[in-house]
Design a protein around this motif. Structure first.
Motif, PDB file in Angstrom:
ATOM      1  N   TYR A  93       0.828  -1.211   0.000  1.00 33.39           N
ATOM      2  CA  TYR A  93       0.000   0.000   0.000  1.00 33.39           C
ATOM      3  C   TYR A  93       0.859   1.257   0.000  1.00 33.39           C
ATOM      4  N   GLY A  94       0.274   2.342  -0.472  1.00 35.74           N
ATOM      5  CA  GLY A  94       0.952   3.637  -0.444  1.00 35.74           C
ATOM      6  C   GLY A  94      -0.097   4.722  -0.252  1.00 35.74           C
ATOM      7  N   ILE A  95       0.272   5.802   0.455  1.00 32.21           N
ATOM      8  CA  ILE A  95      -0.679   6.898   0.699  1.00 32.21           C
ATOM      9  C   ILE A  95      -0.091   8.200   0.162  1.00 32.21           C
ATOM     10  N   VAL A  96      -0.900   8.963  -0.603  1.00 35.94           N
ATOM     11  CA  VAL A  96      -0.467  10.286  -1.047  1.00 35.94           C
ATOM     12  C   VAL A  96      -1.533  11.297  -0.642  1.00 35.94           C
ATOM     13  N   LEU A  97      -1.095  12.388  -0.028  1.00 35.66           N
ATOM     14  CA  LEU A  97      -2.024  13.476   0.309  1.00 35.66           C
ATOM     15  C   LEU A  97      -1.842  14.590  -0.703  1.00 35.66           C
ATOM     16  N   ASP A  98      -2.945  14.950  -1.370  1.00 38.81           N
ATOM     17  CA  ASP A  98      -2.937  16.043  -2.342  1.00 38.81           C
ATOM     18  C   ASP A  98      -3.408  17.293  -1.607  1.00 38.81           C
ATOM     19  N   ALA A  99      -2.432  18.115  -1.181  1.00 40.18           N
ATOM     20  CA  ALA A  99      -2.791  19.338  -0.451  1.00 40.18           C
ATOM     21  C   ALA A  99      -3.006  20.455  -1.469  1.00 40.18           C
ATOM     22  N   GLY A 100      -4.214  20.517  -2.024  1.00 42.87           N
ATOM     23  CA  GLY A 100      -4.555  21.498  -3.060  1.00 42.87           C
ATOM     24  C   GLY A 100      -4.894  22.851  -2.456  1.00 42.87           C
ATOM     25  N   SER A 101      -5.122  23.833  -3.319  1.00 43.84           N
ATOM     26  CA  SER A 101      -5.417  25.178  -2.821  1.00 43.84           C
ATOM     27  C   SER A 101      -6.792  25.234  -2.166  1.00 43.84           C
ATOM     28  N   TYR A 149      -5.317   9.820  -0.755  1.00 39.09           N
ATOM     29  CA  TYR A 149      -5.481   8.685  -1.664  1.00 39.09           C
ATOM     30  C   TYR A 149      -4.718   7.478  -1.118  1.00 39.09           C
ATOM     31  N   VAL A 150      -5.407   6.337  -1.047  1.00 35.77           N
ATOM     32  CA  VAL A 150      -4.735   5.090  -0.642  1.00 35.77           C
ATOM     33  C   VAL A 150      -4.659   4.202  -1.876  1.00 35.77           C
ATOM     34  N   TYR A 151      -3.444   3.810  -2.248  1.00 37.21           N
ATOM     35  CA  TYR A 151      -3.244   2.933  -3.406  1.00 37.21           C
ATOM     36  C   TYR A 151      -2.812   1.557  -2.933  1.00 37.21           C
ATOM     37  N   VAL A 207       3.962   7.180   3.211  1.00 41.22           N
ATOM     38  CA  VAL A 207       2.989   8.265   3.092  1.00 41.22           C
ATOM     39  C   VAL A 207       3.724   9.543   2.654  1.00 41.22           C
ATOM     40  N   TYR A 208       3.186  10.157   1.593  1.00 39.94           N
ATOM     41  CA  TYR A 208       3.789  11.368   1.025  1.00 39.94           C
ATOM     42  C   TYR A 208       2.743  12.470   1.035  1.00 39.94           C
ATOM     43  N   LEU A 209       3.169  13.709   1.286  1.00 35.44           N
ATOM     44  CA  LEU A 209       2.249  14.839   1.100  1.00 35.44           C
ATOM     45  C   LEU A 209       2.859  15.802   0.084  1.00 35.44           C
TER      46      LEU A 209
END
Ligand SMILES: O=c1[nH]cnc2c1ncn2[C@@H]1O[C@H](COP(=O)(O)OP(=O)(O)O)[C@@H](O)[C@H]1O
Ligand SMILES: [Ca+2]
Length: 497
Positions: free
Chosen positions: A49-57, A63-65, A126-128
């Motif tokens: 598994y991998g987690i990415v946080l999309d910190a948009g404006s 997102y969990v992949y 986990v990445y942001l």
């Protein structure tokens, strides 16, 4: 006795060695068939598994992949398992109370904990990545943007996952990873002749990315990739302040500056808002961004009145672009070099939300303009009556947003009535959201190899089938040889007799 012996000689199956051989062959073939069936049965997969946080404006999404552990480098293997929208605005809105930014992610990170089996938590990266909202905050107040990042870092470090970093990604990365995502999900890197371009419209920036052989200009806007043994030369450009929320600020600023008033409250008659729309708004809400001009109107408030005139709306929207300045062979806008458009494009994020709401995702350009003109002229009370469930913040802006999108694509990026069909407005591909997050994770976990992995000349199932077939043929040949031998030896016995 003689008769019995004659029968045995005529029927070779009565001979003991033959029976033993036949039994042995049956056992071997039975074994082989069972083995091939067992080998090809889907085995219980171990997932990573991998987690990415999309910190948009405008907001943050988690997102969990997931992907099968032993097929890490096969394209199309990563799927989106879970998404969560963080409540409230984007992390840049915490600039005054930075230490609240991290804890705002709590609910969604707890959801991620439930979506991933506990034994896998520790090894899950986990990445942001923060985008244009944080780029703007860094421009305005570097300390504040640093504090917000520190807060989210400290929070993510305390989760059971393996925290890999939180940073503001560049506009180029945002464009490139969006391009990798759509082409990975469409399996274009290994199967297709051509890749698909990517168009991403956010709240604070917009990106255009596509493969182009034209590389003699503006080296900055070109990136090289070697993926699965193929070279890609990709043009990408990110326009800060041209996401739809910042574009609206630019637009309102132009209009407010164009009609300054003397004494009294300023009224802005806006052709991109519905007739009957009438709201008192704070001037500060427009001028709180580094995108708009520093000369502010003196009043604190203005009355925003809609007139719903699409022709005039488009004319005014065009004013936020500079189409005349270009020192290169070809440009998009504001003097930015852009090579000629090539191939199909996937347009996602706000491109999709807006065009989908307006039912324009599969209309030709001219039809879209007509329908949009009719929509803009609809009275505001009718619009609210027809769309009771739609958030008012979005609803009031769809006429402007639709007009902005058509103008950006046609006058900005140079799409025409003919090439309009090459734009596919998409939200998801193969059940995963189109956006930069998947491409970002694939890159950081080295899941797209530069060279195509060596594959065996025939697949495993084919190999087992061939082996079984081979044993059958061998068996048949031995029986045939035996019969032939029997016949010729009995013929020679007769001759001797
Ligand atoms: O349902 C919707 N309708 C219309 N616009 C939406 C909807 N959901 C999200 N958006 C818009 O999509 C954009 C997403 O931008 P994002 O927050 O990713 O900013 P960024 O990519 O510029 O950092 C925002 O303008 C947001 O208002
Ligand atoms: Ca975005």
């Amino acid at each position: 006795m003689a008769g019995q012996r004659e029968m045995r000689e005529k029927n070779p199956w009565h001979r003991r060695p033959i029976i033993i051989i036949a039994v042995l062959f049956t056992v071997v073939i039975g074994g082989l068939v069972t083995m091939s069936v067992m080998q090809n049965k889907p085995i219980h997969q171990k997932y990573k598994y991998g987690i990415v946080l999309d910190a948009g404006s405008s907001h943050t999404s988690v997102y969990v992949y997931q992907w099968p552990a032993e097929k890490e480098n096969n394209t199309g293997m990563v799927t989106q398992k879970h998404t969560c929208n963080v409540k409230g605005k984007g992390i840049s809105s915490y600039f005054r109370n930075a230490n609240q930014a991290g804890p705002s992610l709590r609910e969604c990170m707890e959801e991620a904990e439930r979506a991933i089996p506990t034994p896998r938590h520790q090894e899950t990266p986990v990445y942001l990545g923060a985008t244009a909202g944080m780029r703007l905050l860094r421009k305005e107040n570097e300390t504040a943007s640093g504090n917000v990042l520190l807060s989210v870092m400290q929070f993510l470090q305390a989760t059971p996952f393996s925290f890999q970093g939180a940073r503001i990604i560049t506009g180029q990365e945002e464009g490139a990873y969006g391009w990798i995502t759509v082409n990975y999900l469409s399996d274009n890197f290994r199967r297709a002749q051509h890749t698909m371009g990517a168009l991403d419209l956010g709240g604070a920036s917009t990106q255009i990315t596509f493969e182009s052989g034209d590389h003699f200009k503006s080296i900055n806007d070109f990136i090289h990739f070697r993926l699965y043994g193929k070279e890609y030369r990709v043009y990408t450009h990110s326009f800060l302040c041209y996401g739809k929320d910042q574009a609206l600020k630019l637009f309102l600023d132009r209009q407010l500056q164009a009609h300054p008033t003397g004494s009294g409250k300023q009224t802005l008659e806006d052709p991109c808002f519905h007739p009957g729309y009438n709201k008192s708004k704070s001037v500060q809400d427009i001028y709180n961004s580094p995108c708009v001009s520093e000369v502010q109107p003196s009043k604190a408030e203005f009355t925003h009145k809609g007139t719903g005139n699409w022709m005039l709306c488009q004319k005014n929207v065009r004013r936020i672009f500079n189409f005349s300045e270009c020192t290169s062979s070809s440009c998009s806008f504001n003097g930015v070099f852009q090579p000629p458009l090539k191939g199909q494009f996937g347009a996602f994020s706000a491109f999709f939300f807006v065009m989908d709401f307006l039912n324009l995702t599969s209309e030709p350009l001219e039809v879209s303009k007509k329908k949009l003109a009719a929509y803009c002229s609809m009275p505001w009370d009718e619009v609210t009556k027809n769309h009771k469930k739609v958030k008012e913040k979005y609803l009031q802006e769809y006429c402007f947003s639709g007009t902005y999108i058509l103008t950006l694509l046609e006058d900005g990026y140079n799409f025409t009535s003919e090439t309009w069909k090459d734009i596919k407005f998409i939200k998801k591909i193969a059940n995963s959201d189109a956006g930069w997050t998947l491409g970002y994770m694939l890159n950081l976990t080295n899941m797209i190899p530069a060279e195509a992995p060596d594959s065996p000349p025939i697949p495993h199932a084919g190999y087992v089938t061939l082996m079984v077939l081979f044993v059958f043929v061998l068996f048949f040949l031995i029986v045939l040889a035996y019969c032939f031998f029997r016949r010729s030896s009995s013929a020679s016995q007769k001759q001797i007799v």
